[in-house]
Scaffold this motif. Structure first.
Motif, short mmCIF file in Angstrom:
data_model
loop_
_atom_site.label_atom_id
_atom_site.label_comp_id
_atom_site.label_asym_id
_atom_site.label_seq_id
_atom_site.Cartn_x
_atom_site.Cartn_y
_atom_site.Cartn_z
N LEU A 142 11.94 -1.93 5.59
CA LEU A 142 11.62 -2.35 4.23
C LEU A 142 11.04 -1.14 3.50
O LEU A 142 10.45 -0.26 4.14
CB LEU A 142 10.59 -3.48 4.24
CG LEU A 142 11.09 -4.80 4.81
CD1 LEU A 142 9.93 -5.77 4.99
CD2 LEU A 142 12.15 -5.40 3.91
N PRO A 143 11.16 -1.09 2.19
CA PRO A 143 10.57 0.02 1.43
C PRO A 143 9.04 0.00 1.52
O PRO A 143 8.43 -1.04 1.80
CB PRO A 143 11.01 -0.25 -0.01
CG PRO A 143 12.13 -1.22 0.08
CD PRO A 143 11.92 -1.99 1.34
N GLY A 144 8.45 1.14 1.28
CA GLY A 144 6.99 1.28 1.35
C GLY A 144 6.24 0.32 0.45
O GLY A 144 5.13 -0.09 0.77
N CYS A 145 6.84 -0.07 -0.66
CA CYS A 145 6.15 -0.96 -1.60
C CYS A 145 5.92 -2.36 -1.03
O CYS A 145 5.15 -3.14 -1.60
CB CYS A 145 6.91 -1.04 -2.92
SG CYS A 145 8.61 -1.63 -2.76
N CYS A 146 6.53 -2.69 0.08
CA CYS A 146 6.34 -4.00 0.72
C CYS A 146 5.11 -4.03 1.61
O CYS A 146 4.73 -5.09 2.10
CB CYS A 146 7.56 -4.35 1.56
SG CYS A 146 9.06 -4.58 0.58
N PHE A 147 4.50 -2.88 1.83
CA PHE A 147 3.39 -2.77 2.78
C PHE A 147 2.06 -2.51 2.07
O PHE A 147 2.04 -1.87 1.02
CB PHE A 147 3.66 -1.61 3.75
CG PHE A 147 4.82 -1.85 4.66
CD1 PHE A 147 4.63 -2.40 5.91
CD2 PHE A 147 6.11 -1.53 4.28
CE1 PHE A 147 5.69 -2.64 6.77
CE2 PHE A 147 7.18 -1.75 5.11
CZ PHE A 147 6.98 -2.31 6.36
N PRO A 148 0.96 -2.95 2.68
CA PRO A 148 -0.35 -2.59 2.14
C PRO A 148 -0.52 -1.07 2.23
O PRO A 148 0.13 -0.41 3.05
CB PRO A 148 -1.34 -3.29 3.07
CG PRO A 148 -0.56 -4.24 3.90
CD PRO A 148 0.86 -3.80 3.85
N LYS A 149 -1.39 -0.54 1.41
CA LYS A 149 -1.58 0.91 1.30
C LYS A 149 -1.79 1.60 2.65
O LYS A 149 -1.15 2.60 2.96
CB LYS A 149 -2.75 1.21 0.37
CG LYS A 149 -2.66 2.50 -0.34
CD LYS A 149 -3.78 2.61 -1.35
CE LYS A 149 -3.19 3.18 -2.61
NZ LYS A 149 -4.15 3.39 -3.66
N ASP A 150 -2.69 1.08 3.49
CA ASP A 150 -2.98 1.73 4.76
C ASP A 150 -1.79 1.67 5.71
O ASP A 150 -1.53 2.60 6.47
CB ASP A 150 -4.22 1.14 5.42
CG ASP A 150 -4.12 -0.35 5.68
OD1 ASP A 150 -3.45 -1.06 4.92
OD2 ASP A 150 -4.74 -0.81 6.66
N ALA A 151 -1.03 0.58 5.69
CA ALA A 151 0.14 0.46 6.55
C ALA A 151 1.29 1.34 6.04
O ALA A 151 2.04 1.91 6.84
CB ALA A 151 0.59 -0.98 6.62
N GLU A 152 1.42 1.47 4.73
CA GLU A 152 2.49 2.30 4.16
C GLU A 152 2.34 3.74 4.59
O GLU A 152 3.32 4.43 4.86
CB GLU A 152 2.49 2.17 2.63
CG GLU A 152 3.68 2.82 1.95
CD GLU A 152 3.54 4.31 1.75
OE1 GLU A 152 4.57 4.99 1.71
OE2 GLU A 152 2.41 4.81 1.66
N LYS A 153 1.12 4.21 4.67
CA LYS A 153 0.87 5.62 5.02
C LYS A 153 1.32 5.99 6.43
O LYS A 153 1.45 7.15 6.74
CB LYS A 153 -0.62 5.94 4.85
CG LYS A 153 -1.05 5.99 3.41
CD LYS A 153 -2.53 6.30 3.31
CE LYS A 153 -2.99 6.26 1.88
NZ LYS A 153 -4.42 6.52 1.76
N THR A 154 1.55 4.98 7.28
CA THR A 154 2.00 5.27 8.65
C THR A 154 3.48 5.63 8.69
O THR A 154 3.96 6.13 9.70
CB THR A 154 1.78 4.06 9.58
OG1 THR A 154 2.66 3.00 9.18
CG2 THR A 154 0.34 3.58 9.56
N TYR A 155 4.20 5.35 7.63
CA TYR A 155 5.66 5.54 7.54
C TYR A 155 6.43 4.68 8.52
O TYR A 155 7.61 4.89 8.73
CB TYR A 155 6.06 7.01 7.67
CG TYR A 155 5.55 7.87 6.54
CD1 TYR A 155 5.89 7.59 5.22
CD2 TYR A 155 4.73 8.95 6.79
CE1 TYR A 155 5.42 8.37 4.18
CE2 TYR A 155 4.25 9.74 5.76
CZ TYR A 155 4.60 9.45 4.46
OH TYR A 155 4.14 10.23 3.43
N ASP A 156 5.77 3.69 9.16
CA ASP A 156 6.48 2.73 10.00
C ASP A 156 6.91 1.60 9.07
O ASP A 156 6.12 0.71 8.74
CB ASP A 156 5.58 2.20 11.12
CG ASP A 156 6.31 1.21 12.03
OD1 ASP A 156 7.47 0.84 11.73
OD2 ASP A 156 5.70 0.79 13.02
#
Length: 67
Positions: free
Chosen positions: A38-52
């Motif tokens: 899923l694109p990064g915008c689907c994740f909370p900020k801290d989770a998005e930063k993991t690039y997973d």
């Protein structure tokens, strides 16, 4: 359909600064879905930063009520 890239960039939370798809949501979604992500915008900020961006990571976050 005209792309609203500049308007989309106002809400784009992706931290991958070198991404040529930032603000072009249809290309971003197409790219990530091909890789079962899923694109990064689907994740909370801290989770998005993991690039997973995997479906599995997203499911874990949903189970933890973080999304």
């Amino acid at each position: 359909m005209k792309c609203n890239k500049e308007k989309n960039l106002e809400n784009c939370t992706c931290t991958y600064t070198g991404c040529p798809k930032q603000g072009i949501c249809c290309e971003c979604i197409r790219y990530h879905l091909k890789s079962r992500q899923l694109p990064g915008c689907c994740f909370p900020k801290d989770a998005e930063k993991t690039y997973d961006r995997s479906f599995e990571h997203f499911a874990r976050l949903v189970a933890q009520k973080k999304v």
